[in-house]
Design a protein around this motif. Structure first.
Motif, PDB file in Angstrom:
ATOM      1  N   LEU A  51      32.425  37.801  35.481  1.00 27.68           N
ATOM      2  CA  LEU A  51      33.092  36.522  35.732  1.00 27.68           C
ATOM      3  C   LEU A  51      34.197  36.745  36.752  1.00 27.68           C
ATOM      4  CD1 LEU A  51      33.680  33.516  34.912  1.00 27.68           C
ATOM      5  CD2 LEU A  51      35.294  34.459  33.263  1.00 27.68           C
ATOM      6  N   ASP A  52      34.293  35.870  37.736  1.00 30.04           N
ATOM      7  CA  ASP A  52      35.348  35.955  38.749  1.00 30.04           C
ATOM      8  C   ASP A  52      36.663  35.546  38.094  1.00 30.04           C
ATOM      9  OD1 ASP A  52      36.851  36.096  41.027  1.00 30.04           O
ATOM     10  OD2 ASP A  52      35.830  34.472  42.082  1.00 30.04           O
ATOM     11  N   LEU A  53      37.584  36.489  37.964  1.00 28.57           N
ATOM     12  CA  LEU A  53      38.856  36.231  37.288  1.00 28.57           C
ATOM     13  C   LEU A  53      39.935  35.712  38.229  1.00 28.57           C
ATOM     14  CD1 LEU A  53      38.930  39.372  34.985  1.00 28.57           C
ATOM     15  CD2 LEU A  53      38.309  37.037  34.361  1.00 28.57           C
ATOM     16  N   GLU A  54      39.643  35.680  39.507  1.00 25.59           N
ATOM     17  CA  GLU A  54      40.592  35.147  40.486  1.00 25.59           C
ATOM     18  C   GLU A  54      39.809  34.346  41.515  1.00 25.59           C
ATOM     19  OE1 GLU A  54      43.913  36.721  43.634  1.00 25.59           O
ATOM     20  OE2 GLU A  54      43.347  37.994  41.983  1.00 25.59           O
ATOM     21  N   ASN A  55      39.651  33.075  41.224  1.00 25.98           N
ATOM     22  CA  ASN A  55      38.794  32.222  42.044  1.00 25.98           C
ATOM     23  C   ASN A  55      39.294  32.034  43.465  1.00 25.98           C
ATOM     24  OD1 ASN A  55      37.142  31.869  39.840  1.00 25.98           O
ATOM     25  ND2 ASN A  55      38.197  30.040  39.156  1.00 25.98           N
ATOM     26  N   GLU A  56      40.582  32.098  43.668  1.00 23.01           N
ATOM     27  CA  GLU A  56      41.165  31.857  44.986  1.00 23.01           C
ATOM     28  C   GLU A  56      42.514  32.547  45.076  1.00 23.01           C
ATOM     29  OE1 GLU A  56      43.254  27.622  43.941  1.00 23.01           O
ATOM     30  OE2 GLU A  56      41.124  27.640  44.425  1.00 23.01           O
ATOM     31  N   PRO A  57      43.037  32.745  46.276  1.00 20.93           N
ATOM     32  CA  PRO A  57      44.383  33.332  46.402  1.00 20.93           C
ATOM     33  C   PRO A  57      45.420  32.421  45.737  1.00 20.93           C
ATOM     34  CG  PRO A  57      43.252  33.368  48.514  1.00 20.93           C
ATOM     35  CD  PRO A  57      42.403  32.558  47.573  1.00 20.93           C
ATOM     36  N   GLY A  58      46.336  33.026  45.021  1.00 20.83           N
ATOM     37  CA  GLY A  58      47.370  32.253  44.328  1.00 20.83           C
ATOM     38  C   GLY A  58      46.858  31.567  43.080  1.00 20.83           C
ATOM     39  N   TYR A  59      45.738  32.043  42.544  1.00 25.44           N
ATOM     40  CA  TYR A  59      45.106  31.406  41.384  1.00 25.44           C
ATOM     41  C   TYR A  59      46.036  31.365  40.179  1.00 25.44           C
ATOM     42  CZ  TYR A  59      41.573  30.505  37.806  1.00 25.44           C
ATOM     43  OH  TYR A  59      40.858  29.972  36.776  1.00 25.44           O
ATOM     44  N   TYR A  60      46.845  32.378  40.004  1.00 23.34           N
ATOM     45  CA  TYR A  60      47.707  32.461  38.824  1.00 23.34           C
ATOM     46  C   TYR A  60      49.092  31.858  39.043  1.00 23.34           C
ATOM     47  CZ  TYR A  60      44.116  35.223  36.692  1.00 23.34           C
ATOM     48  OH  TYR A  60      42.929  35.629  36.157  1.00 23.34           O
ATOM     49  N   LEU A  82      44.339  31.450  32.233  1.00 24.72           N
ATOM     50  CA  LEU A  82      42.932  31.662  32.550  1.00 24.72           C
ATOM     51  C   LEU A  82      42.047  31.056  31.457  1.00 24.72           C
ATOM     52  CD1 LEU A  82      40.829  33.025  34.415  1.00 24.72           C
ATOM     53  CD2 LEU A  82      41.059  35.051  32.983  1.00 24.72           C
ATOM     54  N   ALA A  83      42.412  31.232  30.200  1.00 25.90           N
ATOM     55  CA  ALA A  83      41.640  30.672  29.094  1.00 25.90           C
ATOM     56  C   ALA A  83      41.659  29.144  29.126  1.00 25.90           C
ATOM     57  CB  ALA A  83      42.187  31.180  27.767  1.00 25.90           C
ATOM     58  N   LEU A  84      42.822  28.574  29.430  1.00 31.20           N
ATOM     59  CA  LEU A  84      42.937  27.113  29.505  1.00 31.20           C
ATOM     60  C   LEU A  84      42.048  26.558  30.606  1.00 31.20           C
ATOM     61  CD1 LEU A  84      44.471  24.491  28.642  1.00 31.20           C
ATOM     62  CD2 LEU A  84      46.072  25.026  30.481  1.00 31.20           C
ATOM     63  N   LEU A  85      42.102  27.161  31.776  1.00 27.61           N
ATOM     64  CA  LEU A  85      41.265  26.678  32.873  1.00 27.61           C
ATOM     65  C   LEU A  85      39.789  26.920  32.594  1.00 27.61           C
ATOM     66  CD1 LEU A  85      43.261  27.573  36.099  1.00 27.61           C
ATOM     67  CD2 LEU A  85      43.017  25.383  34.958  1.00 27.61           C
ATOM     68  N   PHE A  86      39.456  28.035  31.988  1.00 22.23           N
ATOM     69  CA  PHE A  86      38.071  28.316  31.660  1.00 22.23           C
ATOM     70  C   PHE A  86      37.539  27.271  30.673  1.00 22.23           C
ATOM     71  CE2 PHE A  86      34.771  30.346  29.094  1.00 22.23           C
ATOM     72  CZ  PHE A  86      33.885  30.710  30.092  1.00 22.23           C
TER      73      PHE A  86
END
Length: 120
Positions: free
Chosen positions: A45-54, A111-115
């Motif tokens: 699973l891609d844990l960082e979909n885009e730059p600045g994801y977190y 990450l869990a919330l967005l997932f």
């Protein structure tokens, strides 16, 4: 408790619950504090979909920190009433000491919330 939230509390992948989010499990190893796996080591699973994801994880960090302060005040205020200095020292020490742990859990919960939202 949902499995996605449980995986977040274990700092694991929200999809499979097997892969670790962080490369080094020790949050107090400061050189690798922010170092996360780009992909889940188990399900990819891609844990960082885009730059600045977190970037949004700072809001989770804020919620966690305010919650800790409120819980501290529930036992400290009856002891010291309006004497602010002991409360300030204890809260500041707690925030500084737990910063690495709060950072990791805020990222994991974000990450869990967005997932959970994007999975539907």
């Amino acid at each position: 408790m949902s499995s996605v939230l449980l995986n977040a509390l274990k700092l694991r992948c929200p999809r499979c619950g097997e892969g670790h989010l962080f490369k080094v499990p020790n949050p107090y190893h400061f050189k690798t504090l922010f170092t996360m796996n780009r992909y889940c080591t188990h399900c990819k699973l891609d844990l960082e979909n885009e730059p600045g994801y977190y970037f949004g994880a700072m809001y989770m960090s804020y919620i966690i920190t305010v919650g800790m302060i409120v819980l501290n005040e529930l036992w400290m205020f009856p002891l010291w009433k309006w004497n602010i200095w002991p409360q300030l020292i204890i809260n500041a020490s707690m925030i500084l000491f737990l910063f690495p742990v709060v950072l990791r859990y805020s990222r994991s919960l974000y990450l869990a919330l967005l997932f959970k939202i994007l999975k539907k």
